[in-house]
Design an enzyme around this catalytic site. Structure first.
Site, PDB file in Angstrom:
ATOM      1  N   ARG A 175      -8.038   4.392 -13.690  1.00  0.00           N
ATOM      2  CA  ARG A 175      -7.739   3.058 -13.145  1.00  0.00           C
ATOM      3  C   ARG A 175      -8.640   2.885 -11.924  1.00  0.00           C
ATOM      4  O   ARG A 175      -8.600   3.711 -11.007  1.00  0.00           O
ATOM      5  CB  ARG A 175      -6.272   2.966 -12.724  1.00  0.00           C
ATOM      6  CG  ARG A 175      -5.279   2.990 -13.895  1.00  0.00           C
ATOM      7  CD  ARG A 175      -3.862   2.814 -13.364  1.00  0.00           C
ATOM      8  NE  ARG A 175      -2.888   2.547 -14.415  1.00  0.00           N
ATOM      9  CZ  ARG A 175      -2.081   3.470 -14.943  1.00  0.00           C
ATOM     10  NH1 ARG A 175      -2.144   4.725 -14.539  1.00  0.00           N
ATOM     11  NH2 ARG A 175      -1.212   3.152 -15.892  1.00  0.00           N
ATOM     12  N   ASN A 217       2.719   0.167 -21.145  1.00  0.00           N
ATOM     13  CA  ASN A 217       3.423  -0.466 -20.012  1.00  0.00           C
ATOM     14  C   ASN A 217       3.381  -1.988 -20.160  1.00  0.00           C
ATOM     15  O   ASN A 217       4.393  -2.672 -20.043  1.00  0.00           O
ATOM     16  CB  ASN A 217       2.786  -0.077 -18.678  1.00  0.00           C
ATOM     17  CG  ASN A 217       2.713   1.422 -18.489  1.00  0.00           C
ATOM     18  OD1 ASN A 217       3.439   2.150 -19.141  1.00  0.00           O
ATOM     19  ND2 ASN A 217       1.836   1.880 -17.622  1.00  0.00           N
ATOM     20  N   ASP A 218       2.182  -2.504 -20.413  1.00  0.00           N
ATOM     21  CA  ASP A 218       2.076  -3.958 -20.555  1.00  0.00           C
ATOM     22  C   ASP A 218       2.497  -4.427 -21.941  1.00  0.00           C
ATOM     23  O   ASP A 218       3.134  -5.472 -22.077  1.00  0.00           O
ATOM     24  CB  ASP A 218       0.640  -4.411 -20.252  1.00  0.00           C
ATOM     25  CG  ASP A 218       0.430  -4.547 -18.756  1.00  0.00           C
ATOM     26  OD1 ASP A 218       1.275  -5.189 -18.107  1.00  0.00           O
ATOM     27  OD2 ASP A 218      -0.546  -3.991 -18.237  1.00  0.00           O
ATOM     28  N   CYS A 252      -2.135   5.265 -23.614  1.00  0.00           N
ATOM     29  CA  CYS A 252      -2.335   5.681 -22.221  1.00  0.00           C
ATOM     30  C   CYS A 252      -1.318   5.038 -21.286  1.00  0.00           C
ATOM     31  O   CYS A 252      -1.440   5.145 -20.072  1.00  0.00           O
ATOM     32  CB  CYS A 252      -3.758   5.389 -21.760  1.00  0.00           C
ATOM     33  SG  CYS A 252      -4.164   3.646 -21.754  1.00  0.00           S
ATOM     34  N   ARG A 279       7.654  -5.851 -15.906  1.00  0.00           N
ATOM     35  CA  ARG A 279       7.727  -4.430 -15.590  1.00  0.00           C
ATOM     36  C   ARG A 279       8.172  -4.159 -14.170  1.00  0.00           C
ATOM     37  O   ARG A 279       8.461  -3.025 -13.823  1.00  0.00           O
ATOM     38  CB  ARG A 279       6.382  -3.748 -15.900  1.00  0.00           C
ATOM     39  CG  ARG A 279       5.201  -4.301 -15.162  1.00  0.00           C
ATOM     40  CD  ARG A 279       3.875  -3.878 -15.798  1.00  0.00           C
ATOM     41  NE  ARG A 279       3.369  -2.624 -15.258  1.00  0.00           N
ATOM     42  CZ  ARG A 279       2.187  -2.096 -15.571  1.00  0.00           C
ATOM     43  NH1 ARG A 279       1.399  -2.692 -16.455  1.00  0.00           N
ATOM     44  NH2 ARG A 279       1.794  -0.969 -15.049  1.00  0.00           N
ATOM     45  N   HIS A 296       0.828  -1.206   0.000  1.00  0.00           N
ATOM     46  CA  HIS A 296       0.000   0.000   0.000  1.00  0.00           C
ATOM     47  C   HIS A 296       0.859   1.251   0.000  1.00  0.00           C
ATOM     48  O   HIS A 296       0.516   2.252  -0.627  1.00  0.00           O
ATOM     49  CB  HIS A 296      -0.929  -0.017   1.213  1.00  0.00           C
ATOM     50  CG  HIS A 296      -2.135  -0.884   0.989  1.00  0.00           C
ATOM     51  ND1 HIS A 296      -2.848  -1.458   1.999  1.00  0.00           N
ATOM     52  CD2 HIS A 296      -2.748  -1.247  -0.162  1.00  0.00           C
ATOM     53  CE1 HIS A 296      -3.853  -2.163   1.485  1.00  0.00           C
ATOM     54  NE2 HIS A 296      -3.805  -2.047   0.179  1.00  0.00           N
ATOM     55  N   ARG A 324     -11.802   2.555 -16.924  1.00  0.00           N
ATOM     56  CA  ARG A 324     -11.415   1.177 -17.215  1.00  0.00           C
ATOM     57  C   ARG A 324     -12.000   0.250 -16.171  1.00  0.00           C
ATOM     58  O   ARG A 324     -11.948   0.545 -14.963  1.00  0.00           O
ATOM     59  CB  ARG A 324      -9.883   1.078 -17.200  1.00  0.00           C
ATOM     60  CG  ARG A 324      -9.374  -0.300 -17.571  1.00  0.00           C
ATOM     61  CD  ARG A 324      -7.885  -0.319 -17.678  1.00  0.00           C
ATOM     62  NE  ARG A 324      -7.242  -0.245 -16.374  1.00  0.00           N
ATOM     63  CZ  ARG A 324      -5.929  -0.198 -16.209  1.00  0.00           C
ATOM     64  NH1 ARG A 324      -5.122  -0.184 -17.258  1.00  0.00           N
ATOM     65  NH2 ARG A 324      -5.406  -0.148 -15.004  1.00  0.00           N
ATOM     66  N   GLU A 374      -2.887  -4.071 -25.173  1.00  0.00           N
ATOM     67  CA  GLU A 374      -1.680  -4.235 -24.352  1.00  0.00           C
ATOM     68  C   GLU A 374      -1.172  -5.674 -24.366  1.00  0.00           C
ATOM     69  O   GLU A 374      -0.138  -5.975 -23.781  1.00  0.00           O
ATOM     70  CB  GLU A 374      -1.929  -3.757 -22.921  1.00  0.00           C
ATOM     71  CG  GLU A 374      -3.157  -4.351 -22.246  1.00  0.00           C
ATOM     72  CD  GLU A 374      -3.455  -3.721 -20.879  1.00  0.00           C
ATOM     73  OE1 GLU A 374      -2.615  -2.985 -20.345  1.00  0.00           O
ATOM     74  OE2 GLU A 374      -4.552  -3.991 -20.356  1.00  0.00           O
TER      75      GLU A 374
HETATM   76  C1  PEP Z   1      -0.533  -0.006 -19.557  1.00  0.00           C
HETATM   77  O1  PEP Z   1      -0.368  -1.220 -19.405  1.00  0.00           O
HETATM   78  O2  PEP Z   1       0.176   0.704 -20.286  1.00  0.00           O
HETATM   79  C2  PEP Z   1      -1.598   0.682 -18.816  1.00  0.00           C
HETATM   80  C3  PEP Z   1      -1.923   1.922 -19.082  1.00  0.00           C
HETATM   81  O3  PEP Z   1      -2.205  -0.015 -17.829  1.00  0.00           O
HETATM   82  P1  PEP Z   1      -1.552  -0.332 -16.385  1.00  0.00           P
HETATM   83  O4  PEP Z   1      -0.257   0.428 -16.274  1.00  0.00           O
HETATM   84  O5  PEP Z   1      -2.577   0.116 -15.403  1.00  0.00           O
HETATM   85  O6  PEP Z   1      -1.388  -1.812 -16.440  1.00  0.00           O
HETATM   86 MG    MG Z   2      -1.830  -2.461 -18.438  1.00  0.00          MG
END
Ligand code: PEP
Ligand code: MG
Length: 521
Positions: free
Chosen positions: A280, A428-429, A476, A439, A181, A314, A407
């Site tokens: 999110r 990111n994913d 995003c 990651r 947390h 989302r 993603e």
């Molecule tokens: C991503 O994967 O780029 C994304 C925006 O989602 P998260 O970082 O919440 O997995």
């Molecule tokens: Mg993601």
């Protein structure tokens, strides 16, 4: 002090330059014990006082922290937590010793858990143990962290995080977890944090630099380190902030915000953006799934703030790096490849339907779009659409537009199979899955590079598909908020970028410079 580099696991990005502060141990004080009935009453009273204190804290801290504090309240209210201590009291153990021992056993169980999520909750339990002990008069007050310091500690409790002033400072933990947390709070509030550093030999007052994104603690930095890592003085972007983003060649680019909690928007002017590109919702679920009305209220706050601008919410992306108590699956060998995101929502329709119903109801109050995370095959989109249609019919309101995150490579490579209203590329994913580089593992961070031509090619292909079929395509993931990567995304055909609010000024500057002579990549 000689220069030394200590590597850990990145938990929250950002650079802190300052001096080391260390936490002294919180030691127990002696208290005079009474008869078992008095001791039991004292413990129950101390637990109630701790609950009252936490409830007040949930109201007073930013609402990004409220869910986390409520999680602690729920734990304290659970009779199973206090039962072993009450049993020991009945056997003539004083309340403080009974509580400390019972909680120490539970902390040890959590620490030994196979699942990273449960290990990450040990810090919450330690926090609760100390809070109740303070109310029993058996522990000293919380230690103080000097403002702006780089705190070096074994682990950090949410209470201490919330009472400290982190401006300019950072957190370096020997243990800890990116899923704790405290790590969630550090990311939401922009406090650099590194965990898993192991034993670090450093004394209080020693100069240090913490690079949260690289998972690096640098002790005794030299001048070259400082100038390499020091953030250059931030240029004044106020003139750009409230203007629409346009490239030097006159191309308009939509700039949207990524947020997790409506409280993040309180101080912001909606004129800075073209809407919210990613909400999110995991933080809202931090204390377990909220009921439908609670969700409607939370979603409305985003829409009210946006004042008619589009807001893309989302559905729950639990699992992977975002465990949610009671929902994400414990013990998966690799949670990033397991039942996360939409996979989990479809497996728990009773939870998913509540969220879809709340989104349909909230949509009456603004321009709401629903986005599905971790979509891999079109059948998942179809199944979600059927549940959404059912919820909308039951409520008697239209279903909002339903889009997907792109993603997972299987979706990006076969984007034409997905009949979604819009696409949002989660770099990111996407980067972690395309480059096979988790990651949350610092050692492979250099490989997890959005500049990888394989990633850029997929982004460009999704952009072309969107343009051809008349569907909006945004990015995003964190790449959209990185001014150095923005030119690459624009060149790949992206015209919608969604980012953390504090990135907007720099990204608008990068957009304005794009296409000017000498600025092409
Ligand atoms: C991503 O994967 O780029 C994304 C925006 O989602 P998260 O970082 O919440 O997995
Ligand atoms: Mg993601």
């Amino acid at each position: 002090m000689a220069r030394a580099e200590v590597r850990g696991v990145p938990a929250a990005p950002g650079i802190a330059i300052g001096t080391v502060a260390r936490l002294g141990a919180v030691t127990a004080r002696r208290r005079v014990a009474g008869a078992p009935a008095q001791e039991a009453a004292a413990l129950v009273f101390a637990i109630s006082a701790a609950i009252g204190e936490l409830t007040a804290l949930a109201g007073a801290t930013g609402s990004d922290a409220a869910g986390i504090v409520e999680f602690q309240v729920a734990m304290l209210q659970d009779p199973a937590l206090r039962a072993p201590a009450l049993d020991a009291i009945a056997a003539f153990v004083p309340a403080d010793a009974a509580w400390a021992e019972a909680l120490a056993r539970q902390v040890a169980d959590y620490e030994a858990a196979e699942d990273a999520y449960f290990r990450a909750r040990a810090a919450d339990l330690r926090d609760l143990a100390q809070r109740v002990l303070r109310h029993l008069g058996a522990a000293t007050a919380l230690p103080e962290v000097p403002p702006g310091a780089i705190l070096l500690a074994e682990d950090l409790t949410p209470s201490l995080f919330l009472q400290s002033d982190w401006r300019g400072g950072g957190i370096a933990l020997a243990a800890g977890s990116p899923a704790s947390h405290v790590a969630m709070l550090a990311r939401a509030r922009g406090v650099p944090m590194v965990v898993g550093l192991g034993m670090v030999e450093a004394t209080a007052g020693e100069a240090a630099v913490l690079d949260g994104g690289a998972g690096l603690l640098l002790l005794g930095p030299d001048d070259a380190d400082r100038s390499r890592l020091a953030a250059p003085p931030a240029p004044d972007r106020s003139a750009l902030l409230h203007r629409p983003a346009v490239t030097a060649a006159g191309r308009k680019v939509a700039v949207l915000l990524n947020v997790s909690d409506p409280g993040e928007l309180d101080e912001l002017d909606p004129a800075m953006c073209d809407g919210v590109g990613l909400v999110r919702t995991e933080l809202l679920f931090a204390a377990g799934p909220p009921d439908e009305d609670t969700q409607v209220r939370a979603y409305r706050r985003f829409l009210d703030w946006a004042g008619g601008r589009p807001v893309t919410i989302r559905t729950l992306d639990a699992g992977g790096d975002k465990p949610v108590p009671g929902l994400s699956v414990a013990g998966e060998a690799d949670p990033f490849l397991g039942q996360r995101g939409l996979r989990l929502s479809l497996a728990r329709p009773e939870v998913f339907t509540v969220q879809l119903r709340a989104l349909v109801r909230a949509a009456a109050h603004g321009t709401l779009h629903i986005m599905l995370p971790m979509v891999t095959v079109p059948e998942e989109l179809q199944a979600a659409r059927a549940l959404l249609a059912e919820a909308a019919a039951d409520i008697g309101r239209p279903a909002p537009p339903l889009g997907i995150m792109v993603e997972v490579p299987a979706a990006a490579l076969a984007i034409g199979r997905f009949d979604a209203a819009f696409f949002a590329i989660g770099t990111n994913d996407l980067v972690q899955y395309v480059t096979a580089s988790a990651r949350d593992i610092a050692a492979v961070a250099p490989l997890a590079d959005p500049r990888n031509p394989a990633v850029l090619r997929l982004i460009a292909e999704v952009a072309v598909h969107g343009a051809r079929t008349g569907r909006e395509v945004s990015v995003c993931g964190d790449a959209a908020g990185d001014p150095a990567l923005v030119p690459l995304l624009l060149d790949a055909g992206i015209a919608r970028l969604s980012m953390a609010p504090n990135a907007v000024g720099e990204v608008k500057a990068a957009i304005a410079a794009h296409g000017r002579e000498g600025t092409m990549p």
